[in-house]
Design a protein around this motif. Structure first.
Motif, mmCIF file in Angstrom:
data_model
loop_
_atom_site.group_PDB
_atom_site.id
_atom_site.type_symbol
_atom_site.label_atom_id
_atom_site.label_comp_id
_atom_site.label_asym_id
_atom_site.label_seq_id
_atom_site.Cartn_x
_atom_site.Cartn_y
_atom_site.Cartn_z
ATOM 1 N N PRO A 1 -1.913 2.071 -22.233
ATOM 2 C CA PRO A 1 -2.455 3.152 -21.528
ATOM 3 C C PRO A 1 -2.319 2.970 -20.041
ATOM 4 O O PRO A 1 -2.095 2.064 -19.554
ATOM 5 C CB PRO A 1 -3.989 2.886 -22.017
ATOM 6 N N ASN A 2 -2.535 4.042 -19.427
ATOM 7 C CA ASN A 2 -2.592 4.087 -17.942
ATOM 8 C C ASN A 2 -3.436 3.310 -17.236
ATOM 9 O O ASN A 2 -3.134 2.418 -16.228
ATOM 10 C CB ASN A 2 -2.512 5.749 -17.446
ATOM 11 N N ALA A 3 -4.700 3.336 -17.703
ATOM 12 C CA ALA A 3 -5.713 2.564 -17.008
ATOM 13 C C ALA A 3 -6.091 1.433 -18.160
ATOM 14 O O ALA A 3 -6.384 2.095 -19.531
ATOM 15 C CB ALA A 3 -6.882 3.434 -16.792
ATOM 16 N N LEU A 4 -6.301 0.205 -17.836
ATOM 17 C CA LEU A 4 -6.580 -0.933 -18.860
ATOM 18 C C LEU A 4 -8.136 -1.157 -18.616
ATOM 19 O O LEU A 4 -8.548 -1.355 -17.342
ATOM 20 C CB LEU A 4 -5.861 -1.943 -18.427
ATOM 21 N N ALA A 5 -8.820 -1.143 -19.694
ATOM 22 C CA ALA A 5 -10.202 -1.745 -19.880
ATOM 23 C C ALA A 5 -10.341 -3.297 -19.285
ATOM 24 O O ALA A 5 -9.499 -3.815 -19.592
ATOM 25 C CB ALA A 5 -10.811 -1.354 -20.959
ATOM 26 N N LEU A 6 -11.543 -3.426 -18.853
ATOM 27 C CA LEU A 6 -11.882 -4.661 -18.543
ATOM 28 C C LEU A 6 -11.907 -5.780 -19.655
ATOM 29 O O LEU A 6 -12.482 -5.008 -20.636
ATOM 30 C CB LEU A 6 -13.026 -4.823 -17.681
ATOM 31 N N SER A 7 -11.654 -6.673 -19.646
ATOM 32 C CA SER A 7 -11.970 -7.823 -20.810
ATOM 33 C C SER A 7 -11.315 -7.290 -22.152
ATOM 34 O O SER A 7 -11.845 -7.453 -23.261
ATOM 35 C CB SER A 7 -13.434 -7.903 -20.977
ATOM 36 N N THR A 8 -10.124 -6.630 -22.077
ATOM 37 C CA THR A 8 -9.324 -6.251 -23.256
ATOM 38 C C THR A 8 -7.977 -6.537 -23.028
ATOM 39 O O THR A 8 -7.297 -6.501 -22.189
ATOM 40 C CB THR A 8 -9.425 -4.694 -23.263
ATOM 41 N N VAL A 9 -7.415 -7.205 -24.243
ATOM 42 C CA VAL A 9 -6.077 -7.717 -24.287
ATOM 43 C C VAL A 9 -5.386 -6.371 -25.212
ATOM 44 O O VAL A 9 -5.723 -6.233 -26.325
ATOM 45 C CB VAL A 9 -5.858 -8.856 -25.174
ATOM 46 N N TYR A 10 -4.488 -5.753 -24.525
ATOM 47 C CA TYR A 10 -4.044 -4.688 -25.477
ATOM 48 C C TYR A 10 -2.660 -5.315 -26.111
ATOM 49 O O TYR A 10 -1.932 -6.086 -25.323
ATOM 50 C CB TYR A 10 -3.356 -3.487 -24.561
ATOM 51 N N VAL A 11 -2.411 -4.958 -27.402
ATOM 52 C CA VAL A 11 -1.283 -5.628 -28.016
ATOM 53 C C VAL A 11 -0.299 -4.386 -28.425
ATOM 54 O O VAL A 11 -0.903 -3.504 -29.051
ATOM 55 C CB VAL A 11 -1.612 -6.415 -29.399
ATOM 56 N N ILE A 12 0.774 -4.487 -27.904
ATOM 57 C CA ILE A 12 1.700 -3.309 -27.969
ATOM 58 C C ILE A 12 2.751 -3.693 -28.996
ATOM 59 O O ILE A 12 3.491 -4.762 -28.958
ATOM 60 C CB ILE A 12 2.352 -2.925 -26.801
ATOM 61 N N MET B 1 -2.745 -7.245 -20.022
ATOM 62 C CA MET B 1 -4.515 -7.419 -19.688
ATOM 63 C C MET B 1 -4.506 -7.317 -18.309
ATOM 64 O O MET B 1 -3.368 -7.332 -17.424
ATOM 65 C CB MET B 1 -4.839 -8.720 -20.401
ATOM 66 N N ARG B 2 -5.707 -7.102 -17.871
ATOM 67 C CA ARG B 2 -5.975 -6.976 -16.223
ATOM 68 C C ARG B 2 -6.265 -8.597 -15.850
ATOM 69 O O ARG B 2 -6.888 -9.149 -16.761
ATOM 70 C CB ARG B 2 -7.177 -6.031 -16.168
ATOM 71 N N CYS B 3 -5.757 -8.884 -14.871
ATOM 72 C CA CYS B 3 -5.931 -10.400 -14.494
ATOM 73 C C CYS B 3 -7.592 -10.684 -14.278
ATOM 74 O O CYS B 3 -8.130 -9.773 -13.648
ATOM 75 C CB CYS B 3 -5.166 -10.477 -13.106
ATOM 76 N N PRO B 4 -7.941 -11.650 -15.028
ATOM 77 C CA PRO B 4 -9.425 -12.010 -15.049
ATOM 78 C C PRO B 4 -9.931 -11.907 -13.630
ATOM 79 O O PRO B 4 -11.229 -11.808 -13.533
ATOM 80 C CB PRO B 4 -9.560 -12.823 -16.207
#
Ligand SMILES: [Zn+2]
Length: 109
Positions: A29-40, A51-54
């Motif tokens: 997605p264009n905007a990544l949610a916090l605390s979420t690992v997206y698996v493509i 993921m967004r850098c924590p």
């Protein structure tokens, strides 16, 4: 006494911070949610995780999960879906963060 108080405080902080979760997607997605690992991936194949850098720097981290890639990471999910990524993630440039994602929690190294 001070040490006991500090370890209790650390435990409390850890138990109240948001637990990371996994979100399976076909495209990032264009905007990544916090605390979420997206698996493509597709058809049961995992290509990469994002993921967004924590640390809060706002950078997107992309980690290859493909068996033939190097470097590559493995993503395991606990019974409740909490993700563990191996090995650790160490950014050599930018914010220089070094951390582990274990059972849905970030552990700074
Ligand atoms: Zn960062």
């Amino acid at each position: 006494m001070k040490r006991i108080f500090r370890s209790l405080l650390d435990w409390f902080r850890r138990s109240t911070e948001p637990r990371w979760r996994v979100c399976d997607v076909g495209d990032l997605p264009n905007a990544l949610a916090l605390s979420t690992v997206y698996v493509i991936g597709e058809d049961g194949q995992q290509w990469y995780a994002a993921m967004r850098c924590p640390c809060g720097c706002g950078d997107t981290l992309q980690l290859s999960l493909h068996a033939e890639a190097s470097p590559r990471w493995t993503l395991r999910r606990r019974w409740d879906g909490a993700p563990t990524l191996r090995p650790s993630i160490w950014r050599r440039g930018a914010c220089r963060s070094h951390f582990l994602l274990e059972a849905g929690r970030v552990r700074w190294v």
